[in-house]
Design a protein around this motif. Sequence first.
Motif, PDB file in Angstrom:
ATOM      1  N   GLY A  48       0.819  -1.212   0.000  1.00 35.28           N
ATOM      2  CA  GLY A  48       0.000   0.000   0.000  1.00 35.28           C
ATOM      3  C   GLY A  48       0.848   1.255   0.000  1.00 35.28           C
ATOM      4  N   LEU A  49       1.913   1.262   0.847  1.00 36.74           N
ATOM      5  CA  LEU A  49       2.747   2.462   0.955  1.00 36.74           C
ATOM      6  C   LEU A  49       3.495   2.737  -0.343  1.00 36.74           C
ATOM      7  CD1 LEU A  49       4.076   1.990   4.583  1.00 36.74           C
ATOM      8  CD2 LEU A  49       2.493   3.758   3.774  1.00 36.74           C
ATOM      9  N   PHE A  50       4.131   1.693  -0.861  1.00 34.67           N
ATOM     10  CA  PHE A  50       4.893   1.891  -2.103  1.00 34.67           C
ATOM     11  C   PHE A  50       3.962   2.213  -3.264  1.00 34.67           C
ATOM     12  CE2 PHE A  50       8.497  -0.336  -0.012  1.00 34.67           C
ATOM     13  CZ  PHE A  50       9.472   0.604  -0.300  1.00 34.67           C
ATOM     14  N   LEU A  51       2.794   1.603  -3.257  1.00 38.26           N
ATOM     15  CA  LEU A  51       1.859   1.850  -4.348  1.00 38.26           C
ATOM     16  C   LEU A  51       1.407   3.315  -4.359  1.00 38.26           C
ATOM     17  CD1 LEU A  51       0.312   0.457  -6.699  1.00 38.26           C
ATOM     18  CD2 LEU A  51      -1.647   0.302  -5.157  1.00 38.26           C
ATOM     19  N   SER A  52       1.241   3.901  -3.137  1.00 35.94           N
ATOM     20  CA  SER A  52       0.799   5.302  -3.146  1.00 35.94           C
ATOM     21  C   SER A  52       1.903   6.200  -3.704  1.00 35.94           C
ATOM     22  CB  SER A  52       0.336   5.764  -1.757  1.00 35.94           C
ATOM     23  OG  SER A  52       1.009   5.077  -0.757  1.00 35.94           O
ATOM     24  N   VAL A  53       3.165   5.908  -3.365  1.00 32.86           N
ATOM     25  CA  VAL A  53       4.254   6.691  -3.951  1.00 32.86           C
ATOM     26  C   VAL A  53       4.275   6.473  -5.451  1.00 32.86           C
ATOM     27  CG1 VAL A  53       6.751   7.067  -4.025  1.00 32.86           C
ATOM     28  CG2 VAL A  53       5.637   6.580  -1.848  1.00 32.86           C
ATOM     29  N   ILE A  83       4.266  -1.511 -18.116  1.00 37.76           N
ATOM     30  CA  ILE A  83       4.349  -2.971 -18.099  1.00 37.76           C
ATOM     31  C   ILE A  83       5.491  -3.414 -17.194  1.00 37.76           C
ATOM     32  CG2 ILE A  83       4.883  -5.018 -19.505  1.00 37.76           C
ATOM     33  CD1 ILE A  83       2.140  -4.058 -20.020  1.00 37.76           C
ATOM     34  N   ALA A  84       6.654  -2.754 -17.377  1.00 32.05           N
ATOM     35  CA  ALA A  84       7.823  -3.143 -16.581  1.00 32.05           C
ATOM     36  C   ALA A  84       7.555  -2.966 -15.091  1.00 32.05           C
ATOM     37  CB  ALA A  84       9.031  -2.311 -17.015  1.00 32.05           C
ATOM     38  N   THR A  85       6.995  -1.817 -14.699  1.00 32.38           N
ATOM     39  CA  THR A  85       6.834  -1.553 -13.268  1.00 32.38           C
ATOM     40  C   THR A  85       5.653  -2.326 -12.680  1.00 32.38           C
ATOM     41  OG1 THR A  85       5.658   0.447 -13.927  1.00 32.38           O
ATOM     42  CG2 THR A  85       7.927   0.704 -13.259  1.00 32.38           C
ATOM     43  N   LEU A  86       4.542  -2.382 -13.426  1.00 31.97           N
ATOM     44  CA  LEU A  86       3.407  -3.149 -12.918  1.00 31.97           C
ATOM     45  C   LEU A  86       3.772  -4.623 -12.826  1.00 31.97           C
ATOM     46  CD1 LEU A  86       0.425  -1.397 -14.740  1.00 31.97           C
ATOM     47  CD2 LEU A  86       1.073  -1.217 -12.325  1.00 31.97           C
ATOM     48  N   GLY A  87       4.571  -5.077 -13.797  1.00 31.09           N
ATOM     49  CA  GLY A  87       5.046  -6.458 -13.753  1.00 31.09           C
ATOM     50  C   GLY A  87       5.859  -6.715 -12.498  1.00 31.09           C
ATOM     51  N   ALA A  88       6.717  -5.725 -12.180  1.00 29.12           N
ATOM     52  CA  ALA A  88       7.545  -5.872 -10.975  1.00 29.12           C
ATOM     53  C   ALA A  88       6.661  -5.905  -9.725  1.00 29.12           C
ATOM     54  CB  ALA A  88       8.534  -4.723 -10.892  1.00 29.12           C
ATOM     55  N   PHE A  89       5.621  -5.092  -9.711  1.00 30.33           N
ATOM     56  CA  PHE A  89       4.667  -5.122  -8.603  1.00 30.33           C
ATOM     57  C   PHE A  89       4.017  -6.500  -8.488  1.00 30.33           C
ATOM     58  CE2 PHE A  89       4.341  -0.475  -7.891  1.00 30.33           C
ATOM     59  CZ  PHE A  89       4.254  -0.509  -6.513  1.00 30.33           C
ATOM     60  N   ALA A  90       3.617  -7.022  -9.629  1.00 30.08           N
ATOM     61  CA  ALA A  90       2.957  -8.329  -9.645  1.00 30.08           C
ATOM     62  C   ALA A  90       3.875  -9.397  -9.070  1.00 30.08           C
ATOM     63  CB  ALA A  90       2.545  -8.674 -11.075  1.00 30.08           C
ATOM     64  N   LEU A  91       5.163  -9.322  -9.489  1.00 28.46           N
ATOM     65  CA  LEU A  91       6.122 -10.307  -8.966  1.00 28.46           C
ATOM     66  C   LEU A  91       6.276 -10.165  -7.453  1.00 28.46           C
ATOM     67  CD1 LEU A  91       9.010 -10.370 -11.606  1.00 28.46           C
ATOM     68  CD2 LEU A  91       7.230 -12.086 -11.232  1.00 28.46           C
ATOM     69  N   ALA A  92       6.264  -8.889  -7.002  1.00 29.09           N
ATOM     70  CA  ALA A  92       6.433  -8.652  -5.570  1.00 29.09           C
ATOM     71  C   ALA A  92       5.236  -9.180  -4.786  1.00 29.09           C
ATOM     72  CB  ALA A  92       6.620  -7.157  -5.315  1.00 29.09           C
ATOM     73  N   GLY A 104      10.681  -6.392  -4.027  1.00 28.81           N
ATOM     74  CA  GLY A 104      10.568  -5.715  -5.322  1.00 28.81           C
ATOM     75  C   GLY A 104       9.580  -4.574  -5.391  1.00 28.81           C
ATOM     76  N   PHE A 105       8.830  -4.302  -4.278  1.00 30.07           N
ATOM     77  CA  PHE A 105       7.958  -3.113  -4.315  1.00 30.07           C
ATOM     78  C   PHE A 105       8.791  -1.859  -4.495  1.00 30.07           C
ATOM     79  CE2 PHE A 105       4.716  -5.552  -1.648  1.00 30.07           C
ATOM     80  CZ  PHE A 105       3.916  -5.799  -2.744  1.00 30.07           C
ATOM     81  N   ASP A 106       9.913  -1.821  -3.732  1.00 30.87           N
ATOM     82  CA  ASP A 106      10.788  -0.658  -3.804  1.00 30.87           C
ATOM     83  C   ASP A 106      11.358  -0.470  -5.208  1.00 30.87           C
ATOM     84  OD1 ASP A 106      12.090  -3.020  -3.527  1.00 30.87           O
ATOM     85  OD2 ASP A 106      13.662  -2.276  -2.178  1.00 30.87           O
ATOM     86  N   GLU A 107      11.671  -1.600  -5.814  1.00 34.26           N
ATOM     87  CA  GLU A 107      12.279  -1.560  -7.134  1.00 34.26           C
ATOM     88  C   GLU A 107      11.313  -0.982  -8.167  1.00 34.26           C
ATOM     89  OE1 GLU A 107      14.031  -5.261  -7.670  1.00 34.26           O
ATOM     90  OE2 GLU A 107      15.219  -4.661  -9.392  1.00 34.26           O
ATOM     91  N   ALA A 108      10.102  -1.459  -8.157  1.00 33.36           N
ATOM     92  CA  ALA A 108       9.102  -0.998  -9.116  1.00 33.36           C
ATOM     93  C   ALA A 108       8.885   0.496  -8.969  1.00 33.36           C
ATOM     94  CB  ALA A 108       7.791  -1.733  -8.893  1.00 33.36           C
ATOM     95  N   CYS A 109       8.854   0.924  -7.730  1.00 30.87           N
ATOM     96  CA  CYS A 109       8.639   2.327  -7.428  1.00 30.87           C
ATOM     97  C   CYS A 109       9.825   3.153  -7.926  1.00 30.87           C
ATOM     98  CB  CYS A 109       8.514   2.454  -5.917  1.00 30.87           C
ATOM     99  SG  CYS A 109       7.403   3.707  -5.423  1.00 30.87           S
ATOM    100  N   ALA A 110      11.023   2.654  -7.652  1.00 31.12           N
ATOM    101  CA  ALA A 110      12.244   3.385  -8.018  1.00 31.12           C
ATOM    102  C   ALA A 110      12.357   3.541  -9.522  1.00 31.12           C
ATOM    103  CB  ALA A 110      13.465   2.656  -7.473  1.00 31.12           C
ATOM    104  N   VAL A 111      11.996   2.500 -10.251  1.00 31.31           N
ATOM    105  CA  VAL A 111      12.120   2.560 -11.698  1.00 31.31           C
ATOM    106  C   VAL A 111      11.317   3.728 -12.262  1.00 31.31           C
ATOM    107  CG1 VAL A 111      11.506   1.384 -13.849  1.00 31.31           C
ATOM    108  CG2 VAL A 111      12.676   0.141 -12.050  1.00 31.31           C
ATOM    109  N   LEU A 112      10.087   3.834 -11.793  1.00 31.58           N
ATOM    110  CA  LEU A 112       9.247   4.899 -12.315  1.00 31.58           C
ATOM    111  C   LEU A 112       9.734   6.278 -11.843  1.00 31.58           C
ATOM    112  CD1 LEU A 112       6.985   4.664 -14.244  1.00 31.58           C
ATOM    113  CD2 LEU A 112       5.376   5.039 -12.394  1.00 31.58           C
TER     114      LEU A 112
END
Lengths: 640, 72
Positions: A48-53, A83-92, A104-112
């Motif tokens: 939830g936290l990473f998703l809001s960021v 796709i890349a970031t949502l995919g990373a979220f899905a994996l997380a 990997g939540f942090d990673e997806a967030c960082a990429v964007l």
Amino acid sequence: MNAKQKKELLRIAVCLAAFLVLLITDKCIDGGLAGAAGGKYGWLLPFGLFLSVYLAIGYDVLWRALRGVLRGQMLDENFLMCIATLGAFALAIYTGVTTGHPEGFDEACAVLLFYQVGEFFQDYATGRSRRSISELMDIRPDSAHVLRCGETVTVEPSEVAVGERIAVNPGEKVPLDGVVVKGSSSLDTRALTGESLPREVTEGDRVVSGSVNVTSRLEISVEKAFYDSTVSKILDLVEHAASQKSKAENFITKFARWYTPMVVTAAILLAVIPGAVTGDWMDWVYRALSFLVVSCPCTLVISVPLSFFAGIGAASAAGVLVKGSNYLEKFDKADIFVFDKTGTLTKGNFAVVKVTPERDRERILALAASAERDSSHPIARSIAAAYGGTPKEGYVLTNIAGEGISANKEGSEVLVGNEKLMRRHLIDFLPEEGAGTVVYVAENGKFLGSLLVADEPRPESRDVVASLNAMGCRTVMLTGDNERIAKSVAADAGVTEYKASLLPQDKVAEVERALSSKKPNDVLCFVGDGINDAPVLMRSDIGIAMGGVGSDAAIEASDIVLMRDDLKGIPVAKRIARKTMRVVYENIWFSLIVKVAILILSAVGLAGMWLAVFGDVGVAVIAILNAMRVNSKRRQERAI
Amino acid sequence: MKKTFPLEDLDCANCAAKMEHAISKIDGVNEVSVSFLMQRMTIDADDDRFDDILKEAVKKCRRIEPDCKIKL
């Protein structure tokens, strides 16, 4: 920075700060945020936290991606990033559900987040270089004060007709080309020519639009309508400069069209084939997602034109207008410089220095001036200037190309021209040995005397030719003058070759011959003053015209215009061209190598998404900084 | 006829290249150049069909980059 950029910067800063707080807390707490929340659904807290960021920083990217998909733009960079970031979220989420310790939540967030940093930087950098060109655009006058029926009316410059009188107050731009009819002042022409010394003008002097009136009010009689005036011509030229694309730019756009689909295909293959073989879907999907992060070719697509743009900007700051990046690209390779002598290597301000015999001075000058009455050739003008009086009327003038003029009146024939003319008419003449152009005068088959007209070399010719020679270029001088003058001027200027006694049409033929005999990689430049050498300027690989301000023909026919009446612009532009091309190739190679390296490393599993996004954004930033280097202040000072 | 139009909010260099490619495919367009840096489009197309071609170009641009507007 404009308001939009400031807002964007604030958003990035806030999101970055929030992200760092989350990341540090997550790493410091034993078991991470998921552990702190505890239980089976503990992963929901970091999610939830990473998703809001993520949403705060990327809502616009998501929105654009969605809109792109709806319009059938599947390979849009926004879509791929999503796709890349949502995919990373899905994996997380998957790891969170299966293990309870999401990764990997942090990673997806960082990429964007870093993607947005890169976008912001690109926007800022292009805005800056755009401004450097807008400064040039600043020469566009907003209004003109016309004096109509004793009143001053302020109108658009385009509404002023030729022949009307306009007033220009101190601090204003001269809106239209014309002649000063009242007042005297100094004009700042820096925006036009790069010349920092103001030009003094007074009644009768010609002024060009775009220069700024500095000291006092001027009244000007308009000579050209706005669309014909210097300022319109230059603005037109600058605006079109960016539409002439270089080979490097075309290569890059073509490459970009193939690059994205290829990387995306590779990503799909990478996810499906090894995934199916090994069964380790997680790992391979992750590697494929890393691919998508580097799939956007924007760095390349932007850095190459940006470099050219900076190069054109740097050149125009030095008073050299380059009409397109293709010319800048070609000019770097220029290695044959053909100079017209008169007005280019020399000043072109001819003066009669000697009349032989001196006792018949008046008579010889009078006849010569009458014969040359209609000619606008500098030599003819110098004779008229030396004579001073009004030339006699009533002569029927016949121009004999490359020889001179025959003037007939009531059965008497005056011949004014060079030795060829004298020989053809079998006139026994006394040769003049001084260096310069000799004009012989004969009346009714009898030799009267001769005029010696000489021209001064430009003070900078020698240095300019020497520096071109030092760069390994061939320098050739073409002249209509005889061998003797040609030799002395050529030696003076230091050119490697010269061709003398050329008729105007011979110059075109000479350039044609040089063009056909050169190697395919050689680039031939013709440098002329724009007066009657338009055909040669157009025919040569690169036509360089001198003294562009006020000469429309030169601006139109040439590819590079030296706005200042000074040859020093040539080596300066050449150095800028060289620097630009070096930066362009550096950017192309550097971006390609880094992208390929990231692709290989992520394919073998050595580089994660972190490295991919850093690499991608990092390359963009470095390439843009490199491009901006072309136009840096320090480099300009060194060039001038 | 050759005309130049300013573009508003053209934010991505690759989109500019894509727009240029798409417009060059329109029948009747002799030459087109979309300059990301100058935010300008120069289009050279047949005189008699110029307005139709322009309409088509606007449509294509909207598909590729909806934020970007051609100022006619």
